[in-house]
Scaffold this motif. Structure first.
Motif, mmCIF file in Angstrom:
data_model
loop_
_atom_site.group_PDB
_atom_site.id
_atom_site.type_symbol
_atom_site.label_atom_id
_atom_site.label_comp_id
_atom_site.label_asym_id
_atom_site.label_seq_id
_atom_site.Cartn_x
_atom_site.Cartn_y
_atom_site.Cartn_z
ATOM 1 N N PHE A 175 0.653 -1.478 -0.006
ATOM 2 C CA PHE A 175 -0.600 -0.271 -0.230
ATOM 3 C C PHE A 175 0.524 1.119 0.022
ATOM 4 O O PHE A 175 -0.079 2.830 0.503
ATOM 5 C CB PHE A 175 -1.099 0.035 1.424
ATOM 6 C CG PHE A 175 -2.133 -0.628 1.392
ATOM 7 C CD1 PHE A 175 -3.112 -0.809 0.084
ATOM 8 C CD2 PHE A 175 -2.661 -2.153 2.023
ATOM 9 C CE1 PHE A 175 -4.059 -1.708 0.241
ATOM 10 C CE2 PHE A 175 -2.943 -2.942 1.938
ATOM 11 C CZ PHE A 175 -4.117 -2.625 1.519
ATOM 12 N N GLY A 176 1.714 0.849 -0.362
ATOM 13 C CA GLY A 176 3.288 2.366 -0.574
ATOM 14 C C GLY A 176 1.999 3.169 -1.126
ATOM 15 O O GLY A 176 2.510 5.198 -0.996
ATOM 16 N N PRO A 177 2.183 3.188 -2.719
ATOM 17 C CA PRO A 177 1.641 4.353 -3.646
ATOM 18 C C PRO A 177 0.773 5.440 -2.547
ATOM 19 O O PRO A 177 0.784 6.268 -2.691
ATOM 20 C CB PRO A 177 0.871 3.981 -4.512
ATOM 21 C CG PRO A 177 2.045 2.436 -4.681
ATOM 22 C CD PRO A 177 2.131 1.835 -2.813
ATOM 23 N N TRP A 178 -0.545 4.476 -1.721
ATOM 24 C CA TRP A 178 -1.623 5.822 -0.836
ATOM 25 C C TRP A 178 -0.994 5.775 0.203
ATOM 26 O O TRP A 178 -1.620 6.718 0.492
ATOM 27 C CB TRP A 178 -2.507 4.337 -0.484
ATOM 28 C CG TRP A 178 -3.254 3.377 -1.896
ATOM 29 C CD1 TRP A 178 -4.011 4.565 -2.431
ATOM 30 C CD2 TRP A 178 -3.324 2.688 -2.695
ATOM 31 N NE1 TRP A 178 -4.875 3.588 -3.736
ATOM 32 C CE2 TRP A 178 -3.634 2.173 -3.523
ATOM 33 C CE3 TRP A 178 -1.921 1.536 -2.304
ATOM 34 C CZ2 TRP A 178 -3.972 1.312 -4.742
ATOM 35 C CZ3 TRP A 178 -1.762 0.496 -3.529
ATOM 36 C CH2 TRP A 178 -2.633 0.575 -4.659
ATOM 37 N N LEU A 179 -0.011 5.579 0.953
ATOM 38 C CA LEU A 179 0.544 5.776 1.806
ATOM 39 C C LEU A 179 1.119 7.187 2.015
ATOM 40 O O LEU A 179 1.685 7.748 3.107
ATOM 41 C CB LEU A 179 1.053 4.946 2.972
ATOM 42 C CG LEU A 179 0.557 3.748 3.436
ATOM 43 C CD1 LEU A 179 1.166 2.289 3.901
ATOM 44 C CD2 LEU A 179 -0.845 3.864 4.380
ATOM 45 N N THR A 180 1.611 6.901 1.035
ATOM 46 C CA THR A 180 2.718 7.987 0.834
ATOM 47 C C THR A 180 1.822 9.343 -0.277
ATOM 48 O O THR A 180 1.915 10.604 -0.194
ATOM 49 C CB THR A 180 3.799 8.257 -0.114
ATOM 50 O OG1 THR A 180 3.808 6.955 -1.692
ATOM 51 C CG2 THR A 180 4.418 6.562 0.056
ATOM 52 N N GLY A 213 -0.835 10.446 0.758
ATOM 53 C CA GLY A 213 -2.625 11.361 1.771
ATOM 54 C C GLY A 213 -2.884 10.083 2.376
ATOM 55 O O GLY A 213 -3.720 10.820 3.516
ATOM 56 N N ALA A 214 -2.822 8.659 2.608
ATOM 57 C CA ALA A 214 -3.978 7.980 3.121
ATOM 58 C C ALA A 214 -3.176 7.549 4.449
ATOM 59 O O ALA A 214 -2.401 7.851 4.697
ATOM 60 C CB ALA A 214 -3.840 6.494 2.271
ATOM 61 N N ILE A 223 -9.224 2.147 2.549
ATOM 62 C CA ILE A 223 -8.101 3.432 2.477
ATOM 63 C C ILE A 223 -8.885 4.780 3.045
ATOM 64 O O ILE A 223 -9.767 5.279 3.068
ATOM 65 C CB ILE A 223 -7.902 3.856 0.709
ATOM 66 C CG1 ILE A 223 -7.682 2.623 0.055
ATOM 67 C CG2 ILE A 223 -6.473 5.060 1.476
ATOM 68 C CD1 ILE A 223 -6.612 2.200 0.021
ATOM 69 N N ASP A 224 -7.907 4.343 4.393
ATOM 70 C CA ASP A 224 -8.184 5.588 5.598
ATOM 71 C C ASP A 224 -7.374 7.207 5.553
ATOM 72 O O ASP A 224 -6.742 7.496 4.853
ATOM 73 C CB ASP A 224 -8.861 5.067 6.462
ATOM 74 C CG ASP A 224 -9.064 6.176 7.763
ATOM 75 O OD1 ASP A 224 -9.595 7.035 7.049
ATOM 76 O OD2 ASP A 224 -8.476 6.087 8.828
ATOM 77 N N HIS A 225 -8.400 8.194 4.198
ATOM 78 C CA HIS A 225 -7.535 9.454 4.545
ATOM 79 C C HIS A 225 -7.971 10.265 5.447
ATOM 80 O O HIS A 225 -7.346 11.355 5.986
ATOM 81 C CB HIS A 225 -7.822 9.983 3.267
ATOM 82 C CG HIS A 225 -8.336 9.457 2.567
ATOM 83 N ND1 HIS A 225 -6.524 9.669 1.847
ATOM 84 C CD2 HIS A 225 -8.674 8.473 1.401
ATOM 85 C CE1 HIS A 225 -7.028 8.686 0.325
ATOM 86 N NE2 HIS A 225 -7.898 8.115 -0.147
ATOM 87 N N GLY A 226 -8.590 9.650 7.257
ATOM 88 C CA GLY A 226 -8.248 10.469 8.030
ATOM 89 C C GLY A 226 -9.838 11.523 7.935
ATOM 90 O O GLY A 226 -11.202 11.006 7.215
#
Length: 215
Positions: A174-179, A181-182, A200-203
Motif C-alpha cells: 500500500f506504499g503508493p496510497w500511504l505516501t 495522503g492515506a 483506504i482511510d484518509h482520516g
C-alpha cells in the motif's frame, strides 16, 4: 469491522463497536435491521472476530472473559441452538477463519505473530507463516491460498501463502496510497477472482475558516 456473508446470503457477521460498550461479534440481516450479538445475553466476555462454517450452521470465534487483557480462546457456536464448544489448546489464538472446504482452521497466534493452520477438528495446529504484525486473514475462494496483511511492514503489505507449499509471496503493497495522503490502509477481503478488497482511510479531518481580529 470484517463483515462476512453467511453461505445462504441471508445474514452478515461483523464486529460492532458500540458506544459505551465492549466491541462484540454480531449478526445482522442482509436486508438491514438491528444487529444482535452472537454471544448469549448475559455472557460476561467478548468476541472480536469470527467466521462461518462452509454450511453456515456454525461460527468459529475468539472469546475472552478477561476484558483487561486479551487472552482469547477459540470457540464454536452452533447457530441454531446457541450451544458453544471450546477448542482446547487454542489459548492466545485470534481471528479464526474456516477454510472453504471445512478441512482447516487458520488463526493468528498473537504472542509469536505466527499464522497457524489446524486440522478439521481444531486439535492439531501447525506453523503456516509468520509476519511482523499479521492481521486480516482470508482464504481464497478455492481454498488453496491464505491471504493476510502484515501491518508491521513499511507498506502494510498483503501476502498470501500456498497451503500445500507454505510459500509466502507478496501480493500488494500500500506504499503508493500511504505516501499520497492515506492515514491507514486495511486489507478487508479477497474476491472470488483474487481481487484485493481494502479500506483506504484518509482520516477524519475537517477544514475551518477563522476570522482573526488582532488588537
Amino acid at each position: 469491522y470484517a463483515p462476512s456473508w453467511s453461505p445462504n446470503g441471508k445474514e452478515i457477521l461483523f464486529t460492532a463497536f458500540l458506544l459505551g460498550k465492549q466491541p462484540q461479534l454480531c449478526f445482522v440481516a442482509s436486508g438491514g435491521g438491528v444487529p444482535r450479538p452472537v454471544l448469549p445475553p448475559g455472557t460476561p466476555g467478548r468476541t472480536l472476530s469470527g467466521d462461518w462454517s462452509p454450511d453456515g450452521s456454525r461460527i468459529i470465534m475468539d472469546y475472552t472473559d478477561n476484558l483487561e487483557s486479551w487472552q482469547a480462546q477459540l470457540q464454536i457456536l452452533n447457530v441454531a441452538t446457541g450451544a458453544i464448544t471450546k477448542l482446547p489448546g487454542t489459548e492466545g489464538l485470534t481471528q479464526p477463519r474456516w477454510s472453504p472446504d471445512g478441512a482447516h482452521f487458520a488463526a493468528i497466534e498473537r504472542r509469536s505473530h505466527r499464522i497457524l493452520l489446524s486440522d478439521a477438528e481444531g486439535k492439531v495446529w501447525s506453523f503456516l507463516a509468520d509476519a511482523l504484525d499479521p492481521s486480516g486473514i482470508y482464504w481464497s475462494a478455492d481454498g488453496k491460498f491464505l491471504y493476510f496483511q502484515d501491518s508491521g511492514d513499511a507498506e502494510k503489505s498483503v501476502y498470501r501463502v500456498h497451503i500445500g507449499e507454505h510459500a509466502k509471496e507478496k501480493v500488494l503493497g500500500f506504499g503508493p496510497w500511504l505516501t499520497t495522503g492515506a492515514a491507514q490502509c486495511h486489507f478487508t477481503g479477497v474476491g472470488p477472482d483474487g481481487s484485493i478488497y481494502a479500506t483506504i482511510d484518509h482520516g477524519g479531518t475537517d477544514l475551518y475558516a477563522l476570522d482573526l481580529n488582532l488588537p
